[in-house]
Design an enzyme around this catalytic site. Sequence first.
Site, mmCIF file in Angstrom:
data_model
loop_
_atom_site.group_PDB
_atom_site.id
_atom_site.type_symbol
_atom_site.label_atom_id
_atom_site.label_comp_id
_atom_site.label_asym_id
_atom_site.label_seq_id
_atom_site.Cartn_x
_atom_site.Cartn_y
_atom_site.Cartn_z
ATOM 1 N N GLY D 283 0.786 -1.232 0.000
ATOM 2 C CA GLY D 283 0.000 0.000 0.000
ATOM 3 C C GLY D 283 0.815 1.277 0.000
ATOM 4 N N VAL D 284 0.140 2.361 -0.386
ATOM 5 C CA VAL D 284 0.784 3.681 -0.383
ATOM 6 C C VAL D 284 -0.137 4.764 0.188
ATOM 7 C CG1 VAL D 284 0.053 4.327 -2.724
ATOM 8 C CG2 VAL D 284 2.154 5.294 -1.786
ATOM 9 N N GLY D 285 -1.412 4.447 0.352
ATOM 10 C CA GLY D 285 -2.393 5.477 0.712
ATOM 11 C C GLY D 285 -2.013 6.284 1.933
ATOM 12 N N GLU D 286 -1.747 5.610 3.024
ATOM 13 C CA GLU D 286 -1.404 6.329 4.252
ATOM 14 C C GLU D 286 0.048 6.785 4.277
ATOM 15 O OE1 GLU D 286 -3.967 4.654 7.712
ATOM 16 O OE2 GLU D 286 -3.588 3.068 6.258
#
Lengths: 162, 289, 431, 333
Positions: D283-286
């Site tokens: 993931g990269v969102g946060e």
Amino acid sequence: MTETIGKTKLTFTVNGRETEVLVDPSWTLLRVLRESLGLTGTKRGCEEGDCGLCTVIMEDRAVDSCLVMALQAQGKTVETIEGMGHEHALHPLQKAFIEEGAVQCGFCTPGMIMSSEALLRQNTHPTVEEIKVGLSGNLCRCTGYTKIFKAVAKGSESGGRL
Amino acid sequence: MQSFQFYSPNYLEDALKYIADRKQTCRTLAGGTDLIPMLKKEEIRPDYLLNINEVGELKGVEDLDNQVRIGATTTFTEMIESETLNRFFPLLVNAAASVGGPQIRNRGTIGGNVITNGPCADVLPGIVALDGQLELQSKQDGRRLVSVADVLVTAYETSIRSDELLTGILIQKPVQGTKSGFEKLGRRNAMAKARLNLSIALRQDPNGTISAVSIVPGAVMPVAVRMNDVESMLLGRKPTPVLIQAAADKLVEVVVNTAGIRWSSEYKVPVLKNIFKRVMWRVLAEDPQ
Amino acid sequence: MNIDEFSCVGKSVPKVDALSKVLGTARYAEDIKMSNMLYGKVLRAGVPHAVIEELDVSSARAMGGVACVLTARDVPGINRYGIAFADHYALAEDKVRYAGDPVALVAAETEEIAAEAIKAIKVKYRLLPVVSDLHEALAEGADRVHDERENLILHSKTRKGNIQEGFRKADVIVEETYTTQTVDHVYMETESGVAHIDETGMLVIQSANQCPFRDRRQVAMVLGIRENQVRVIKAVTGGAFGGKDDVTVEVHLALLAMATKRPVRLVMSREESLVSQSKRHPIEIWSRWGATKEGKLCAMEGRVYGDSGPYIGLGAFVVKKCGIHLSGPYYIPNLKVDSYSVYTNNTFNSAMRGFGVTQAAVAHESQIDRLASKLGINPLRFRLINALDVGLTNATGQKCDESVGIKPTLEILRQVVLKDPELKNMWEDLD
Amino acid sequence: MKKRGIGIGSMFYGIGYGFSRQDIGAATVEICEDGSVIVRSGEVDYGQGSDTIFCQIIAEELGVDYAEIKLITADTLTTPNAGPTSASRVTYVTGKAMMKAATEVRETMREVAEEKLGMQDLMFANGQVFSMSHPEKNISFARLAKATHLAGRSVVATAWQDITTKDVDPETGQGDAYSTYAWASQIAVVEVDTETGKIEVLRVVAAHDVGKAINPKNVEAQIEGGVATGLGYALEEQILINKGIVQNTTLSEYMVPTSMDVPVIESHIVEVPALEGPYGAKGVGEPALIPTAPAILNAIANAVGVRVTALPANLENLHRLIREQENNNKDKS
């Protein structure tokens, strides 16, 4: 124009079409567009001009439709996102927003595109700084604006000057 | 919001008659950027709403002989785009450009900025600095001119009568060599209320002596007002760092004495000084028009 | 054809949902209009901590155009929900615990009538002391947010190595308390949804959400019906960032639709969203870091206090994650961290993008820079010296055995700086 | 006076829920008789782009055009529970479930194709299934779909991905808390107006390890949005609470960054594959926003030598710190 009591007829041009609708004097243009005309592409936001979600073009200028009383649109020309393009005939800005990845949650997108269009009508070759100013009344929480700037530059005649 | 009767005349005469008959129960709608949110929150509940945007006499910037008339419903955008204002009053153009965002500038009007008389107004202090006059009209008394400074009672309150309409703002064209400066400090670069703003107009003799000066800080006083005590310190003198510093000290002294020490003074006092000094030096360094 | 190459993965193809969004045809919850639809509204407490002495909805109920007014008494199932722990009241019973607490619900023929009906509800509160300070909340004899429970929600610990020995090796030590503020997600679309009963009798909720299944579970519990009688559909959602992870409108919509057997739409105003919906935790972080003169981190100690507000939501996990990440992406052989999540009468604080690590990073990165400065080592270089790598263990003793990318990110930035005269000029000490 | 400074912030972030919280993803892939594809998953796309990434993964595995795929998501009646969209877990967990489900259907179809074509070395690409050694031996994906239906074979597969970890030890907090971690560093360049405390963020350069960028432009978009949010967090955003009551209840009082507040954001994607992620993706969102505020705070310290320890670094807070520093310097001299 005569004084109006209770519901009254509003005649204006919406997306190029002469439109008549009964409105209460206390209604805003936003409400008439969304509720009376079913043009839900224009989003309701803060209702006090702080976010730009409800931006439409009235007489060639971007306005917050939440800050225009419906009857102030009497005889005027109003354009909404629905008037910009269609699936098989996208407006250059719509195409550019898709291609540049300028759309995330999409809730600011219609207002953003309307502000971009209003900007390009005044200034066909905006610089990045001018684009930033032109979109400064439209909040976006997803994109960090960067791809939107690119999309507007691409959608303008200056394409790719960024 | 509570409903009301809506009237949108094309002629001034009709507008004046309408408010003369209704007075307190009627509100005038210009740009609507302040009024419409108030209507929605039912902070005001008028029975009648008079839309003055269709009245031709209230629109646009006119270059008259010695003065410029800015129609009351001239929008901030129209001000920014006016050649006349850019030529004679860049101060007002800069102030108008600092308001809100494009949508607000496309609707908000100079007249509304005056009538609302909010302490954080951006354009009103400039009008005060330029000794603007208000053109007020009513059915009863016809047209009268008053100095803008005279009608600003206190925040959000003016002495303009409820049967009167602000129809225009008149400003004397500046004497050759007048320079001006404006700075606004907001919490962000757009869509921000002024934390502070400052409008300055001044003129210098060929030898550098300050021969005319007008200073109006915004967002620190209940209403925009010229800083006479500071101006008189500067008049007839040549600007030096010592003089400008003394003027800055005087400026905040006047502000604190008038507005009182509020929670924000800790920040605003030193920052107003800093902004004053840098706007002054910037204006002084400019070539006159 | 090269079979190692991907055909679609790794390509910046246009987003599948972009077309409807640029056309304005994407249907968000507020764009859904059903025939015979009612408009819902919630009465919020407006006071942060109080006993409800009287709640009179009779005049609101009697208003023309009002379809129903509901209070806690009208909740058919269990009047509580919550992702981790069911401490969140669907409608306030005897007490309100923050200003955003829902006290009553209205469904009416128009939004205006619903707003008028809300105003017509009379509530008499007996105000209680407001628990608003973290440390006061934890003090002995503190007023309680929940009568039956202490204000301390969860204390989590991280212990690795020997903290005393670690600090003995330290040549430089920095110690500081960092405080972070409450912030809101400000997704452009406020919390909103539409509910109706379909032709099979199923309750259908279309809302802006992050997990329809968790919403379904909580709705079923409050309504006292089986989960397969509830259908939650995510409408096109205008951003969430953690703020639509907890239930927002779903439970209230369900109650109103079930009570009226009519479609109901509920859209929060921005004000209601800012007052009542979840926020990012304000967290206070004290920490002490030690490093050797060679620039190696040797010890870290920390205490984390997170204000979860009146209900847990995901708060206990946010604060725990903050503590687990307080070391940053660095190898520290000795550490000791204690994290406390706490009930208060402030805003309801739960998940937001970054989930506790946003706050942790403010502390660890500031501490790292201060150590670097004391040691006279460029801050980027100092990070490279201490960055975790394959074979090392992180704060929880987990061995890094795959996908450890911190050094490559630092290395890229190092190259960017070295090649950019403007940046290089600002960081002359970077080699 | 305006002073410029540079600062860096780094972070690591445990992907998914970690410490024993249920962490599952699911997807169902169904092939229609004409070869078009329906995918069902309970996962939510609220704008971040997961629907697009899922279509890309399915397209990759089946060798069809991603526009051929109809995705039905986030409906508790018709889609399998895939857990929430949070914890930067969606690509990593449900993305993997997508990959597994598509693989399962494809392997059934491969068996049918092997029989039909008499070849073993089959590849699915460009809407075709063909022998790598004898490309003339091929069948279109659409015809193979029809054949698979006619053969009575299953054209539906549901896959489940579970990355639930063990909890950490309650007394020591030791244990394998997360399935994998994301890593990032960002540099910020700021200009501080020492006379007003106003900060302009002039540049942000971001480097993020995302394992594998399934859609690089979408990764950039996540980073750019995260940086803007991080910028607001560092400088201006703050819910003001007085005795439990929120004081700023409008967007003119609670101020998020506008287009004029956000600088040019330069993104650099790092790909150190994660074992359990689809194609190595995580993931990269946060992570996108976490390093921004620290980078800005460190840049402020670099510019003017004061350290903000209580966020936000708004006009008043920064101006006060600068004045305190000036006074301290005066006292010393």
